[in-house]
Design a protein around this motif. Sequence first.
Motif, PDB file in Angstrom:
ATOM      1  N   LYS A 282       0.838  -1.197   0.000  1.00  0.00           N
ATOM      2  CA  LYS A 282       0.000   0.000   0.000  1.00  0.00           C
ATOM      3  C   LYS A 282       0.873   1.246   0.000  1.00  0.00           C
ATOM      4  CE  LYS A 282      -3.518   2.403   2.737  1.00  0.00           C
ATOM      5  NZ  LYS A 282      -4.312   2.398   3.995  1.00  0.00           N
ATOM      6  N   LYS A 283       0.443   2.272  -0.706  1.00  0.00           N
ATOM      7  CA  LYS A 283       1.135   3.560  -0.696  1.00  0.00           C
ATOM      8  C   LYS A 283       0.395   4.488   0.270  1.00  0.00           C
ATOM      9  CE  LYS A 283       3.241   3.241  -5.257  1.00  0.00           C
ATOM     10  NZ  LYS A 283       3.467   3.850  -6.576  1.00  0.00           N
ATOM     11  N   PRO A 284       1.004   4.780   1.422  1.00  0.00           N
ATOM     12  CA  PRO A 284       0.297   5.553   2.450  1.00  0.00           C
ATOM     13  C   PRO A 284       0.094   7.021   2.134  1.00  0.00           C
ATOM     14  CG  PRO A 284       2.530   5.024   3.164  1.00  0.00           C
ATOM     15  CD  PRO A 284       2.303   4.280   1.894  1.00  0.00           C
ATOM     16  N   TRP A 285       0.881   7.592   1.205  1.00  0.00           N
ATOM     17  CA  TRP A 285       0.707   9.002   0.869  1.00  0.00           C
ATOM     18  C   TRP A 285      -0.560   9.165   0.035  1.00  0.00           C
ATOM     19  CZ3 TRP A 285       3.248  13.438   2.273  1.00  0.00           C
ATOM     20  CH2 TRP A 285       2.913  14.593   1.562  1.00  0.00           C
ATOM     21  N   ASN A 286      -1.414  10.116   0.415  1.00  0.00           N
ATOM     22  CA  ASN A 286      -2.642  10.388  -0.328  1.00  0.00           C
ATOM     23  C   ASN A 286      -2.285  11.095  -1.634  1.00  0.00           C
ATOM     24  OD1 ASN A 286      -5.114  11.248  -1.343  1.00  0.00           O
ATOM     25  ND2 ASN A 286      -5.946  11.764   0.658  1.00  0.00           N
ATOM     26  N   ALA A 287      -2.434  10.395  -2.735  1.00  0.00           N
ATOM     27  CA  ALA A 287      -2.019  10.919  -4.038  1.00  0.00           C
ATOM     28  C   ALA A 287      -2.857  12.105  -4.498  1.00  0.00           C
ATOM     29  CB  ALA A 287      -2.075   9.814  -5.093  1.00  0.00           C
ATOM     30  N   ASP A 288      -4.017  12.322  -3.875  1.00  0.00           N
ATOM     31  CA  ASP A 288      -4.884  13.433  -4.269  1.00  0.00           C
ATOM     32  C   ASP A 288      -4.586  14.713  -3.496  1.00  0.00           C
ATOM     33  OD1 ASP A 288      -6.435  12.279  -6.284  1.00  0.00           O
ATOM     34  OD2 ASP A 288      -7.708  11.262  -4.819  1.00  0.00           O
ATOM     35  N   ARG A 289      -3.536  14.680  -2.656  1.00  0.00           N
ATOM     36  CA  ARG A 289      -3.224  15.882  -1.877  1.00  0.00           C
ATOM     37  C   ARG A 289      -1.767  16.287  -2.070  1.00  0.00           C
ATOM     38  NH1 ARG A 289      -6.946  17.139   2.415  1.00  0.00           N
ATOM     39  NH2 ARG A 289      -5.322  17.618   3.935  1.00  0.00           N
ATOM     40  N   MET A 290      -1.585  17.576  -2.357  1.00  0.00           N
ATOM     41  CA  MET A 290      -0.254  18.154  -2.495  1.00  0.00           C
ATOM     42  C   MET A 290      -0.009  19.028  -1.266  1.00  0.00           C
ATOM     43  SD  MET A 290      -0.716  19.143  -6.530  1.00  0.00           S
ATOM     44  CE  MET A 290       0.733  20.195  -6.616  1.00  0.00           C
TER      45      MET A 290
END
Length: 437
Positions: A282-290
């Motif tokens: 799983k990639k824990p970083w939320n890809a929809d948030r900069m």
Amino acid sequence: MKESLFIQFIASIWPKLGLYIKEKEAPVKRTYLHKTMLTPVYSSDQKWEGTSAKTTYVAADMVAMDSPLPIKKRGTLATSNGKLPKVGMKKILRETEINALNIMNAHYEMTKDPDAKKAEKQRILTKLLNDGEACSIGIDEKNEANFLTALSDGVMLVEDEDNIGTGLRVDFGYLDENTFGTIVKGHVSYEDIENIKSKADADGNTITTLMLAKSKLNEIRKERWARELVADADDKVYTDDSTLKVPSVKKFTEAFEDEFDIKLQVVDRSVIFEKNGVQKSKKPWNADRMVFLCSDVVGSLVWGSLAEATNPVEGVKYVTVDQYKLISKFSKTDPLQEFTNGQSLVLPVIEDVDKIYVLDCTETKSAEVDTTAEQSDASDEFTTVNGKKYKKADLVAQLKALGVKIAKNAKDETVIAAVNALSDEQEETLFANVESV
């Protein structure tokens, strides 16, 4: 609990586990941002606390000699807090693995050649230390996952040790006034970046770093403004009708950093979780948030003392790694098993959230022109936002009240773009002061 089945090896090597882990080269992709972006802090009461000082630095006044100094307003201090969660994992050597080690030990005992004996001992030690290393790295992986989730979302969920199957929601209090959506739904624009930079400047803050997912970076590189940015950096001549190729990551990064004076930090970190014997990446970083940062250090890695650290169990061999990770080794019978435990009381805590800005690229975050509703509005009196119809004049008036420069006769797409450019706090204020019809 009984002492390790291989205590003759463990007694001498176990205290050196931390050194063994540091000497091994980690894979390139196994980075730990929480170790560089957080400051380790010990908590004696096993609780964490995050603070956010909303301080605005104002210019001093010129005063005459012998005159009293003018009093300036103090900043406000907001805090969030809670108890430290317990993080841990266990590795087990079962009878098959124990038998394999017994055979290796028998070879070691029988070997007379010094070099061969040394090599055999090293193989045994490596086998025994590997589980300790796995437990230590497992805690690091969990901390990294928690940190990336916390930094990108401003909240995270940790397991409650006192209530099995229940999660504790840890909220670091990201500010609505610092959270924005994209002006154009589904697209990150040049204006979005400028919008956040302007907000930071108004707050007296300087953005130094933008953290974003690799997938989001790849989306942005395809935008027209991104292509033009690189073309300008390369001194290329083009028109609005020119076809510009998608720039490489390197070229876009260089052009972006030169244009905005903001360092790009791409996050593409995966963590493997295991539940009921099934492993899942799983990639824990939320890809929809900069996330836009004003400092390379964003908080604390808060840790506390485990009860077992001050109340050791007889027969168990302990070692502390990185101050807060307690790694233990012991055996049990019926069935015969060798255990390695890793445990800690630790939590990544995001602080100074008044200096963190977020561009939320979730498609549901930004509105778009409702073409169906606008077709029936022949007089162009109304604007529909997220399914609700408002008088356009009321929206424009409230937008102006929020400091937005917009014409009275603005088109629907201009009004929608102005609404999307607001922070979450401003948007809440806007719709609190206008009524749908």
